[in-house]
Motif scaffolding. Structure first.
Motif, PDB file in Angstrom:
ATOM      1  N   ALA A 123       0.824  -1.209   0.000  1.00 31.38           N
ATOM      2  CA  ALA A 123       0.000   0.000   0.000  1.00 31.38           C
ATOM      3  C   ALA A 123       0.859   1.260   0.000  1.00 31.38           C
ATOM      4  CB  ALA A 123      -0.937   0.005   1.205  1.00 31.38           C
ATOM      5  N   LEU A 124       1.974   1.209   0.705  1.00 38.01           N
ATOM      6  CA  LEU A 124       2.861   2.371   0.744  1.00 38.01           C
ATOM      7  C   LEU A 124       3.743   2.464  -0.490  1.00 38.01           C
ATOM      8  CD1 LEU A 124       3.956   2.604   4.469  1.00 38.01           C
ATOM      9  CD2 LEU A 124       2.121   3.799   3.281  1.00 38.01           C
ATOM     10  N   ARG A 125       3.968   1.353  -1.130  1.00 37.63           N
ATOM     11  CA  ARG A 125       4.809   1.356  -2.334  1.00 37.63           C
ATOM     12  C   ARG A 125       4.065   1.848  -3.563  1.00 37.63           C
ATOM     13  NH1 ARG A 125       8.822  -3.717  -2.657  1.00 37.63           N
ATOM     14  NH2 ARG A 125       9.929  -3.352  -0.712  1.00 37.63           N
ATOM     15  N   SER A 126       2.757   1.636  -3.610  1.00 41.59           N
ATOM     16  CA  SER A 126       1.976   2.023  -4.784  1.00 41.59           C
ATOM     17  C   SER A 126       0.669   2.665  -4.337  1.00 41.59           C
ATOM     18  CB  SER A 126       1.675   0.777  -5.641  1.00 41.59           C
ATOM     19  OG  SER A 126       0.775   1.104  -6.677  1.00 41.59           O
ATOM     20  N   ARG A 127       0.582   3.962  -4.484  1.00 41.10           N
ATOM     21  CA  ARG A 127      -0.613   4.698  -4.045  1.00 41.10           C
ATOM     22  C   ARG A 127      -1.847   4.366  -4.882  1.00 41.10           C
ATOM     23  NH1 ARG A 127       3.435   5.633  -1.326  1.00 41.10           N
ATOM     24  NH2 ARG A 127       3.843   7.435  -0.050  1.00 41.10           N
ATOM     25  N   GLY A 128      -1.638   3.800  -6.080  1.00 41.46           N
ATOM     26  CA  GLY A 128      -2.762   3.517  -6.968  1.00 41.46           C
ATOM     27  C   GLY A 128      -3.179   2.061  -6.999  1.00 41.46           C
ATOM     28  N   GLY A 129      -2.566   1.196  -6.180  1.00 38.83           N
ATOM     29  CA  GLY A 129      -2.860  -0.228  -6.225  1.00 38.83           C
ATOM     30  C   GLY A 129      -4.006  -0.643  -5.319  1.00 38.83           C
ATOM     31  N   ALA A 130      -4.362  -1.911  -5.425  1.00 38.20           N
ATOM     32  CA  ALA A 130      -5.457  -2.476  -4.636  1.00 38.20           C
ATOM     33  C   ALA A 130      -5.148  -2.436  -3.138  1.00 38.20           C
ATOM     34  CB  ALA A 130      -5.744  -3.910  -5.085  1.00 38.20           C
ATOM     35  N   SER A 131      -3.894  -2.645  -2.768  1.00 39.12           N
ATOM     36  CA  SER A 131      -3.521  -2.631  -1.349  1.00 39.12           C
ATOM     37  C   SER A 131      -3.775  -1.257  -0.738  1.00 39.12           C
ATOM     38  CB  SER A 131      -2.047  -3.014  -1.193  1.00 39.12           C
ATOM     39  OG  SER A 131      -1.823  -4.310  -1.680  1.00 39.12           O
ATOM     40  N   ASN A 132      -3.389  -0.219  -1.440  1.00 35.30           N
ATOM     41  CA  ASN A 132      -3.623   1.137  -0.962  1.00 35.30           C
ATOM     42  C   ASN A 132      -5.117   1.430  -0.880  1.00 35.30           C
ATOM     43  OD1 ASN A 132      -3.860   4.245  -1.321  1.00 35.30           O
ATOM     44  ND2 ASN A 132      -1.745   3.881  -0.672  1.00 35.30           N
ATOM     45  N   ALA A 133      -5.868   0.956  -1.863  1.00 36.51           N
ATOM     46  CA  ALA A 133      -7.325   1.153  -1.859  1.00 36.51           C
ATOM     47  C   ALA A 133      -7.969   0.491  -0.636  1.00 36.51           C
ATOM     48  CB  ALA A 133      -7.935   0.607  -3.149  1.00 36.51           C
ATOM     49  N   LEU A 134      -7.455  -0.673  -0.212  1.00 41.06           N
ATOM     50  CA  LEU A 134      -7.986  -1.331   0.986  1.00 41.06           C
ATOM     51  C   LEU A 134      -7.804  -0.457   2.219  1.00 41.06           C
ATOM     52  CD1 LEU A 134      -6.901  -5.080   0.735  1.00 41.06           C
ATOM     53  CD2 LEU A 134      -9.175  -4.099   0.392  1.00 41.06           C
ATOM     54  N   LEU A 135      -6.622   0.136   2.347  1.00 45.37           N
ATOM     55  CA  LEU A 135      -6.387   1.004   3.507  1.00 45.37           C
ATOM     56  C   LEU A 135      -7.267   2.246   3.458  1.00 45.37           C
ATOM     57  CD1 LEU A 135      -2.528   0.808   4.098  1.00 45.37           C
ATOM     58  CD2 LEU A 135      -4.368  -0.577   5.079  1.00 45.37           C
ATOM     59  N   ARG A 136      -7.492   2.780   2.257  1.00 45.09           N
ATOM     60  CA  ARG A 136      -8.391   3.936   2.137  1.00 45.09           C
ATOM     61  C   ARG A 136      -9.814   3.545   2.537  1.00 45.09           C
ATOM     62  NH1 ARG A 136      -5.699   4.575  -2.785  1.00 45.09           N
ATOM     63  NH2 ARG A 136      -7.607   4.105  -3.931  1.00 45.09           N
ATOM     64  N   LEU A 137     -10.267   2.362   2.143  1.00 45.90           N
ATOM     65  CA  LEU A 137     -11.608   1.902   2.523  1.00 45.90           C
ATOM     66  C   LEU A 137     -11.698   1.689   4.039  1.00 45.90           C
ATOM     67  CD1 LEU A 137     -12.454  -0.568  -0.381  1.00 45.90           C
ATOM     68  CD2 LEU A 137     -13.506   1.668   0.067  1.00 45.90           C
ATOM     69  N   ALA A 138     -10.626   1.217   4.641  1.00 50.61           N
ATOM     70  CA  ALA A 138     -10.608   1.072   6.099  1.00 50.61           C
ATOM     71  C   ALA A 138     -10.711   2.441   6.761  1.00 50.61           C
ATOM     72  CB  ALA A 138      -9.340   0.341   6.541  1.00 50.61           C
ATOM     73  N   ALA A 139     -10.010   3.427   6.225  1.00 54.26           N
ATOM     74  CA  ALA A 139     -10.074   4.786   6.767  1.00 54.26           C
ATOM     75  C   ALA A 139     -11.470   5.380   6.638  1.00 54.26           C
ATOM     76  CB  ALA A 139      -9.047   5.679   6.076  1.00 54.26           C
ATOM     77  N   GLN A 140     -12.204   4.964   5.592  1.00 54.24           N
ATOM     78  CA  GLN A 140     -13.574   5.429   5.373  1.00 54.24           C
ATOM     79  C   GLN A 140     -14.602   4.636   6.180  1.00 54.24           C
ATOM     80  OE1 GLN A 140     -14.113   5.011   1.137  1.00 54.24           O
ATOM     81  NE2 GLN A 140     -12.484   6.456   0.660  1.00 54.24           N
ATOM     82  N   GLY A 141     -14.154   3.590   6.871  1.00 51.01           N
ATOM     83  CA  GLY A 141     -15.070   2.774   7.660  1.00 51.01           C
ATOM     84  C   GLY A 141     -15.803   1.717   6.863  1.00 51.01           C
ATOM     85  N   ARG A 142     -15.405   1.490   5.635  1.00 53.75           N
ATOM     86  CA  ARG A 142     -16.069   0.478   4.807  1.00 53.75           C
ATOM     87  C   ARG A 142     -15.475  -0.904   5.007  1.00 53.75           C
ATOM     88  NH1 ARG A 142     -16.622   2.375  -1.009  1.00 53.75           N
ATOM     89  NH2 ARG A 142     -17.871   0.482  -1.102  1.00 53.75           N
ATOM     90  N   ILE A 143     -14.303  -0.951   5.628  1.00 52.51           N
ATOM     91  CA  ILE A 143     -13.664  -2.192   6.049  1.00 52.51           C
ATOM     92  C   ILE A 143     -13.254  -1.990   7.504  1.00 52.51           C
ATOM     93  CG2 ILE A 143     -11.639  -3.686   5.826  1.00 52.51           C
ATOM     94  CD1 ILE A 143     -11.530  -2.990   2.870  1.00 52.51           C
ATOM     95  N   VAL A 144     -13.568  -2.967   8.355  1.00 48.25           N
ATOM     96  CA  VAL A 144     -13.059  -2.941   9.714  1.00 48.25           C
ATOM     97  C   VAL A 144     -11.738  -3.691   9.677  1.00 48.25           C
ATOM     98  CG1 VAL A 144     -13.410  -3.682  12.095  1.00 48.25           C
ATOM     99  CG2 VAL A 144     -15.358  -2.871  10.741  1.00 48.25           C
ATOM    100  N   MET A 145     -10.663  -2.940   9.852  1.00 52.30           N
ATOM    101  CA  MET A 145      -9.332  -3.520   9.827  1.00 52.30           C
ATOM    102  C   MET A 145      -8.988  -3.995  11.230  1.00 52.30           C
ATOM    103  SD  MET A 145      -5.853  -1.768   8.429  1.00 52.30           S
ATOM    104  CE  MET A 145      -4.279  -2.556   8.654  1.00 52.30           C
ATOM    105  N   LEU A 146      -8.666  -5.274  11.339  1.00 48.85           N
ATOM    106  CA  LEU A 146      -8.374  -5.896  12.627  1.00 48.85           C
ATOM    107  C   LEU A 146      -6.875  -6.091  12.792  1.00 48.85           C
ATOM    108  CD1 LEU A 146     -11.051  -8.704  12.257  1.00 48.85           C
ATOM    109  CD2 LEU A 146     -11.303  -6.592  13.575  1.00 48.85           C
ATOM    110  N   ALA A 147      -6.382  -5.911  14.010  1.00 49.17           N
ATOM    111  CA  ALA A 147      -4.963  -6.181  14.270  1.00 49.17           C
ATOM    112  C   ALA A 147      -4.751  -6.462  15.752  1.00 49.17           C
ATOM    113  CB  ALA A 147      -4.086  -5.009  13.833  1.00 49.17           C
ATOM    114  N   THR A 148      -3.887  -7.409  16.013  1.00 49.03           N
ATOM    115  CA  THR A 148      -3.414  -7.651  17.366  1.00 49.03           C
ATOM    116  C   THR A 148      -2.212  -6.735  17.602  1.00 49.03           C
ATOM    117  OG1 THR A 148      -1.904  -9.371  16.622  1.00 49.03           O
ATOM    118  CG2 THR A 148      -4.113 -10.088  17.342  1.00 49.03           C
ATOM    119  N   THR A 149      -1.800  -6.639  18.840  1.00 46.44           N
ATOM    120  CA  THR A 149      -0.602  -5.857  19.146  1.00 46.44           C
ATOM    121  C   THR A 149       0.599  -6.417  18.398  1.00 46.44           C
ATOM    122  OG1 THR A 149      -1.476  -5.257  21.316  1.00 46.44           O
ATOM    123  CG2 THR A 149       0.916  -5.062  21.011  1.00 46.44           C
ATOM    124  N   ALA A 150       0.733  -7.736  18.384  1.00 45.31           N
ATOM    125  CA  ALA A 150       1.874  -8.363  17.703  1.00 45.31           C
ATOM    126  C   ALA A 150       1.874  -8.047  16.211  1.00 45.31           C
ATOM    127  CB  ALA A 150       1.852  -9.879  17.926  1.00 45.31           C
TER     128      ALA A 150
END
Length: 149
Positions: free
Chosen positions: A22-49
């Motif tokens: 996502a950081l390597r390509s601002r126009g790719g699918a990975s970056n789009a996923l993070l943008r959707l998470a920022a918009q609340g359309r994806i709930v991005m889950l993560a553990t501390t690890a």
């Protein structure tokens, strides 16, 4: 008579390689996923690890040389990412489930966080465990398609 349309928000774990992409390509699918998470359309889950792994990998000199972000910009990105991530506590561990022990924390996050999907470029290695636990294992472009349909 009106109909109430219920929007289902996808709960997903985003593998470290996808965050890096996502950081390597601002126009790719990975970056789009993070943008959707920022918009609340994806709930991005993560553990501390898992989040600490994001931090470690993104701050490596070889990664910084490719994505071009300074240490301060990486810290700002991680701070913004932390503000949108839903934290997951691992209550149950089912290790070993995968051939690569480093991938176990991604699966544990998905299972404990009741994820619908894991976004990864490593689909093959997660596939059997994903079926066992009812989690879709998809490359970023396929996760995007799930959200957009």
């Amino acid at each position: 008579m009106g109909y109430l349309l219920k929007t289902i928000v996808l709960r997903a774990v985003i593998d470290t390689s996808v965050v890096v992409a996502a950081l390597r390509s601002r126009g790719g699918a990975s970056n789009a996923l993070l943008r959707l998470a920022a918009q609340g359309r994806i709930v991005m889950l993560a553990t501390t690890a898992l989040f600490l792994e994001y931090e470690d990998v993104l701050q490596r000199p070889e990664q910084r040389a490719v994505h071009g972000l300074t240490e301060e910009q990486i810290e700002q990105f991680l701070s913004a990412l932390a503000s949108i991530v839903e934290p997951v506590t691992v209550h149950f561990a089912w290790r070993p489930q995968l051939d690569d022990p480093a991938d176990e924390m991604v699966l544990e996050c998905a299972v404990n966080g009741q994820a619908n999907a894991i976004a990864t470029f490593n689909v093959k290695d997660f596939q059997a465990a994903g079926k066992r636990f009812g989690v879709s294992i998809l490359p970023p472009r396929d996760v995007l398609q799930m959200v957009r349909t």
